[in-house]
Design a protein around this motif. Structure first.
Motif, PDB file in Angstrom:
ATOM      1  N   GLY A 175       0.804  -1.225   0.178  1.00 12.47           N
ATOM      2  CA  GLY A 175       0.168   0.062   0.124  1.00 12.47           C
ATOM      3  C   GLY A 175       0.902   1.232   0.154  1.00 12.47           C
ATOM      4  O   GLY A 175       1.928   1.325   0.379  1.00 12.47           O
ATOM      5  N   ASP A 176       0.308   2.262  -0.465  1.00 13.29           N
ATOM      6  CA  ASP A 176       1.134   3.628  -0.532  1.00 13.29           C
ATOM      7  C   ASP A 176       0.963   4.238   0.760  1.00 13.29           C
ATOM      8  O   ASP A 176       1.989   4.995   0.955  1.00 13.29           O
ATOM      9  CB  ASP A 176       0.497   4.565  -1.588  1.00 13.29           C
ATOM     10  N   LYS A 177       0.085   4.116   1.524  1.00 13.51           N
ATOM     11  CA  LYS A 177      -0.085   4.771   2.874  1.00 13.51           C
ATOM     12  C   LYS A 177       0.549   4.173   3.901  1.00 13.51           C
ATOM     13  O   LYS A 177       0.421   3.171   4.168  1.00 13.51           O
ATOM     14  CB  LYS A 177      -1.582   4.972   3.110  1.00 13.51           C
ATOM     15  N   VAL A 178       1.387   4.729   4.633  1.00 15.82           N
ATOM     16  CA  VAL A 178       2.318   4.323   5.638  1.00 15.82           C
ATOM     17  C   VAL A 178       1.775   4.469   6.936  1.00 15.82           C
ATOM     18  O   VAL A 178       1.511   5.800   7.187  1.00 15.82           O
ATOM     19  CB  VAL A 178       3.732   4.702   5.552  1.00 15.82           C
ATOM     20  N   THR A 179       1.296   3.851   7.641  1.00 12.55           N
ATOM     21  CA  THR A 179       0.869   3.842   9.079  1.00 12.55           C
ATOM     22  C   THR A 179       1.493   3.356  10.143  1.00 12.55           C
ATOM     23  O   THR A 179       2.299   2.189   9.884  1.00 12.55           O
ATOM     24  CB  THR A 179      -0.747   3.290   8.971  1.00 12.55           C
ATOM     25  N   GLN A 180       1.743   3.712  11.431  1.00 10.97           N
ATOM     26  CA  GLN A 180       2.205   3.257  12.459  1.00 10.97           C
ATOM     27  C   GLN A 180       1.197   2.695  13.471  1.00 10.97           C
ATOM     28  O   GLN A 180       0.230   3.274  13.841  1.00 10.97           O
ATOM     29  CB  GLN A 180       2.871   4.327  13.268  1.00 10.97           C
ATOM     30  N   GLU A 181       1.395   1.386  13.651  1.00 10.48           N
ATOM     31  CA  GLU A 181       0.420   0.681  14.774  1.00 10.48           C
ATOM     32  C   GLU A 181       1.136   0.078  15.868  1.00 10.48           C
ATOM     33  O   GLU A 181       2.316  -0.465  15.724  1.00 10.48           O
ATOM     34  CB  GLU A 181       0.003  -0.550  13.871  1.00 10.48           C
ATOM     35  N   HIS A 182       0.584   0.640  17.042  1.00 12.61           N
ATOM     36  CA  HIS A 182       1.134  -0.025  18.290  1.00 12.61           C
ATOM     37  C   HIS A 182       0.611  -0.802  18.816  1.00 12.61           C
ATOM     38  O   HIS A 182      -0.853  -1.132  19.109  1.00 12.61           O
ATOM     39  CB  HIS A 182       1.320   1.292  19.032  1.00 12.61           C
ATOM     40  N   GLY A 187       1.281  -9.422  19.161  1.00 16.18           N
ATOM     41  CA  GLY A 187       0.300  -8.532  18.314  1.00 16.18           C
ATOM     42  C   GLY A 187      -0.867  -8.396  18.877  1.00 16.18           C
ATOM     43  O   GLY A 187      -1.937  -7.942  18.184  1.00 16.18           O
ATOM     44  N   GLY A 188      -1.200  -8.514  19.938  1.00 10.37           N
ATOM     45  CA  GLY A 188      -2.303  -8.350  20.641  1.00 10.37           C
ATOM     46  C   GLY A 188      -2.425  -7.052  21.202  1.00 10.37           C
ATOM     47  O   GLY A 188      -1.602  -6.209  20.892  1.00 10.37           O
ATOM     48  N   PRO A 189      -3.631  -6.515  21.953  1.00 14.40           N
ATOM     49  CA  PRO A 189      -3.742  -5.095  22.130  1.00 14.40           C
ATOM     50  C   PRO A 189      -2.817  -4.936  23.427  1.00 14.40           C
ATOM     51  O   PRO A 189      -2.292  -5.464  23.984  1.00 14.40           O
ATOM     52  CB  PRO A 189      -5.460  -5.227  22.780  1.00 14.40           C
ATOM     53  N   ILE A 190      -2.613  -3.341  23.430  1.00 13.28           N
ATOM     54  CA  ILE A 190      -1.861  -2.970  24.371  1.00 13.28           C
ATOM     55  C   ILE A 190      -2.513  -3.106  25.602  1.00 13.28           C
ATOM     56  O   ILE A 190      -3.799  -2.369  25.777  1.00 13.28           O
ATOM     57  CB  ILE A 190      -1.477  -1.484  23.972  1.00 13.28           C
ATOM     58  N   LYS A 191      -1.788  -3.536  26.758  1.00 12.15           N
ATOM     59  CA  LYS A 191      -2.556  -3.675  27.983  1.00 12.15           C
ATOM     60  C   LYS A 191      -1.991  -2.839  29.300  1.00 12.15           C
ATOM     61  O   LYS A 191      -0.770  -2.497  29.231  1.00 12.15           O
ATOM     62  CB  LYS A 191      -2.282  -5.042  28.595  1.00 12.15           C
ATOM     63  N   ALA A 192      -2.718  -1.886  29.748  1.00 11.85           N
ATOM     64  CA  ALA A 192      -2.288  -0.723  30.773  1.00 11.85           C
ATOM     65  C   ALA A 192      -2.446  -1.031  31.657  1.00 11.85           C
ATOM     66  O   ALA A 192      -3.462  -2.086  32.373  1.00 11.85           O
ATOM     67  CB  ALA A 192      -3.490   0.529  30.558  1.00 11.85           C
ATOM     68  N   ARG A 193      -1.493  -0.976  32.761  1.00 14.47           N
ATOM     69  CA  ARG A 193      -1.489  -1.426  33.987  1.00 14.47           C
ATOM     70  C   ARG A 193      -1.142  -0.457  35.289  1.00 14.47           C
ATOM     71  O   ARG A 193      -0.191   0.489  35.071  1.00 14.47           O
ATOM     72  CB  ARG A 193      -0.324  -2.755  34.258  1.00 14.47           C
ATOM     73  N   ILE A 194      -1.758  -0.344  35.986  1.00 13.65           N
ATOM     74  CA  ILE A 194      -1.417   0.828  37.160  1.00 13.65           C
ATOM     75  C   ILE A 194      -1.285   0.094  38.360  1.00 13.65           C
ATOM     76  O   ILE A 194      -1.992  -0.842  38.803  1.00 13.65           O
ATOM     77  CB  ILE A 194      -2.865   1.548  37.252  1.00 13.65           C
TER      78      ILE A 194
END
Length: 210
Positions: A175-182, A187-194
């Protein structure tokens, strides 16, 4: 006085002709090769059809409509409307293995187009023609080649079409569009920990209290 001429009719002849016709039809049906993509010569075998179609997609730049219309090894394939219905059907769990197989074949087709693109420049070379005879000019037993505007334009158009299709079939790579994915681990979702840590305050002296 009129004389009547008796004509003899054999009632067995029509029946004999029917038996001969039926035998010929059965022999013709026996000689006709069975379609390996059908079950009992009636229903389509979806697994075999999609294996043949997806293999053809992954190893060429042809569309699925062209592949279906051409058939496979002399045997007809279902029309596009039938395959499109298979791709839209889902089981009780919402899954569709046929659709997943087709998606993987289209991604492989993008890789095949990339290999074709690497060799596409060879199509731009055309033989140099003698202005007097109109025949190719041969030097040392080989035709003299060049790149003219017409051949270059054709190759450029084909390259642009392939690049556009590759970007649609496999946008993450072509693809022409370059995106950044965190993403998180694996490869799973980002887990927030407090984390909250309780700290005992230091002891106060008598001087501090006064």
């Amino acid at each position: 006085m009129t004389r009547k001429t008796a004509t003899s009719t054999d009632p067995k002849k029509p029946a004999a002709r029917k038996r001969v016709a039926g035998t010929a039809a059965r022999k013709a049906a026996a000689k006709a090769p069975a379609n390996p993509f059908k079950i009992n010569s009636k229903e389509w075998n979806r697994e075999k059809v999609m294996d043949a179609v997806c293999n053809a997609i992954a190893s060429s730049s042809k569309s699925i409509t062209t592949i279906l219309a051409a058939g496979h090894q002399g045997h007809p394939l279902p029309d596009y409307a039938t395959v499109a219905r298979w791709l839209n059907e889902k089981d009780e769990n919402g899954a569709n293995p046929i659709c997943d197989q087709y998606a993987r074949a289209k991604e492989a087709q993008a890789e095949f187009m990339a290999e074709e693109l690497a060799e596409l420049h060879n199509k731009a070379w055309v033989p140099v023609l003698d202005p007097d005879t109109g025949m190719p000019i041969v030097v040392d037993g080989r035709p003299l080649m060049t790149v003219d505007k017409a051949s270059a334009a054709i190759v450029r158009l084909e390259a642009d079409n392939k690049k556009w299709l590759m970007g649609k079939l496999k946008p993450r790579r072509f693809g022409d569009k370059v995106t950044q994915e965190h993403v998180g681990e694996g490869g799973g979702p980002i887990k927030a920990r407090i984390a909250v840590e309780f700290v005992r305050p230091p002891a106060r002296s008598e001087d501090d209290e006064s």
